[in-house]
Design an enzyme around this catalytic site. Structure first.
Site: not given
Ligand code: FEO
Length: 404
Positions: A24, A78, A80, A82, A145, A164, A196, A229
């Site tokens: 993104h 989460h 989001e 991804d 986040h 995350d 990150y 991640h």
């Molecule tokens: Fe906030 Fe890895 O997505």
């Protein structure tokens, strides 16, 4: 890559995205992973889903351990894209599974999916579920986040699945920090953690400190942190200390010169400013914005105590790449850094003034006045550049002492 057992009966079943370079808009030169974890217990539980493009990979990994139809619970830490866009494919295989999610997460999930037939239970900090021999405890981490964010703690295994937080964008064949045994890789891992943090978590330093204090107050024993991640931490103390250091404003005594140039006049000033910084015994680094991804410029800004912005004037304004960088930086709500600006202009100027206005908007300490030269720096201007660098270097050293 196949499923990997990270604790007894707990498997990484995620996906490695070797090729992603634009996350993104955030440059990810090392790729990334989308981690999720399958807990084999009486009630089989999947913690976190996966990015839609990789749902086949995660489903294959789950299938190597168990029939996905047997999944009883899915925890969504989460929402989001991804992590959660592959949820529909997984739910299609275990439609009776119960989803555990925060209240804000549920509101988001309802926007992304048709959820009317799904069994969704809202959880909050301290709630637990027993899935057989293991107990899962939820810990909300709003705005770390996203508003929906939470972590899941597996009590019997002292395992914190942290979404995350504590993650890094690294695509790697190894899953654990302890397998990064070559010192170069350790440097790369640390650099990825900082990258990150700088690009995702910079605005949330106080929240991070509060959340770590809350976890410590709860007395949770943690011997592994598994983020969504990158690499899994078998030495949680290292990554927690890195986060505390960054949240407390730790930075190197070094100054990146982050700049762009039209006809090289602004660029010509840089070696002399560097010499001035060196006179003050302050190290420096040069980052040309047209040749560097913004995310890397953000990381370099974040690693160091002060930054100098170089910008020519274009139509009385900052050069567009510099304006864009400062716009992105403003969104990250930076703290604990000191700034200065310089550049070349044709006649009326305005770019350096514009940069200082942005420093003031961000409430960053600034060394004034900036340095603006007309057209091309003269020999006298170049002497001024060196003195500008020296004075800023001295100022940065003085400012740095506040954090020692
Ligand atoms: Fe906030 Fe890895 O997505």
């Amino acid at each position: 890559m196949n499923a990997i057992e990270i604790k007894k009966d707990i498997y990484w079943v995620g996906a490695i995205d070797w090729a992603v370079r634009d996350f993104h808009g955030y440059e990810t030169p090392r790729g990334t992973t989308y981690n999720n974890y399958l807990i084999m217990d009486k009630d089989i539980t999947l913690v976190d889903s996966v990015k839609h493009d990789f749902s086949e990979v995660t489903i294959r990994n789950i299938s190597s351990i168990t029939d996905p139809a047997k999944i009883k619970n899915i925890v969504i830490n989460h929402i989001e894209n991804d992590h959660a866009t592959g949820l529909a494919e997984i739910m299609a295989l275990c439609p009776k599974a119960t989803i555990y999610i925060t209240e804000k997460g549920k509101k988001g999930l309802d926007r992304f999916f048709k959820t009317s037939s799904w069994d969704i239970k809202i959880v909050k900090t301290g709630d637990t579920i027993n899935i057989g021999s293991k107990t899962l405890m939820f810990l909300e981490t709003p705005m770390l986040h996203w508003p929906d964010s939470m972590m899941t703690y597996v009590k019997e295994d002292k395992l914190l699945i942290s979404q995350d937080a504590f993650g890094q964008h690294i695509a790697s064949a190894v899953r654990f920090d302890k397998d990064f045994i070559v010192s170069e890789s350790l440097t790369m891992l640390d650099d990825s953690v900082i990258d990150y943090y700088a690009n995702i978590l910079m605005p949330f330093g106080q929240l991070i400190k509060n959340k770590i204090a809350e976890i410590q107050k709860l007395g949770l024993e943690i011997d592994m942190i598994a983020p969504d991640h990158g690499i899994i931490w078998t030495d949680p103390s290292k990554i927690i200390q890195m986060y505390l250091d960054m949240a407390n404003g730790k930075a190197r005594l070094c100054v990146p010169i982050i700049y762009d140039t039209m006809w090289h006049s602004t660029e010509e000033m840089i070696p002399h400013i560097i010499q001035g910084l060196a006179d003050a015994e302050v190290d420096s680094k040069v980052i040309k914005l047209r040749a560097t991804p913004y995310s890397i410029a953000l990381k370099e800004f974040w690693k160091n105590r002060g930054a100098i912005i170089g910008t020519p004037t274009l139509n009385n304004l900052m050069y567009p790449t510099v304006a864009q960088f400062l716009h992105m930086l403003k969104g990250m709500r930076p703290k604990d850094r000191i700034m200065a600006a310089f550049g070349s202009c044709g006649w009326a100027g305005g770019a350096v003034k514009g940069a200082y206005a942005e420093f003031a908007n961000m409430k960053l300490e600034a060394f004034e006045p900036g340095l603006e030269v007309i057209y091309k720096p003269s020999d006298d201007d170049l002497k001024k550049c060196r003195e500008f660098g020296r004075q800023f270097g001295e100022k940065v050293k003085e400012y740095h002492l506040k954090f020692e």
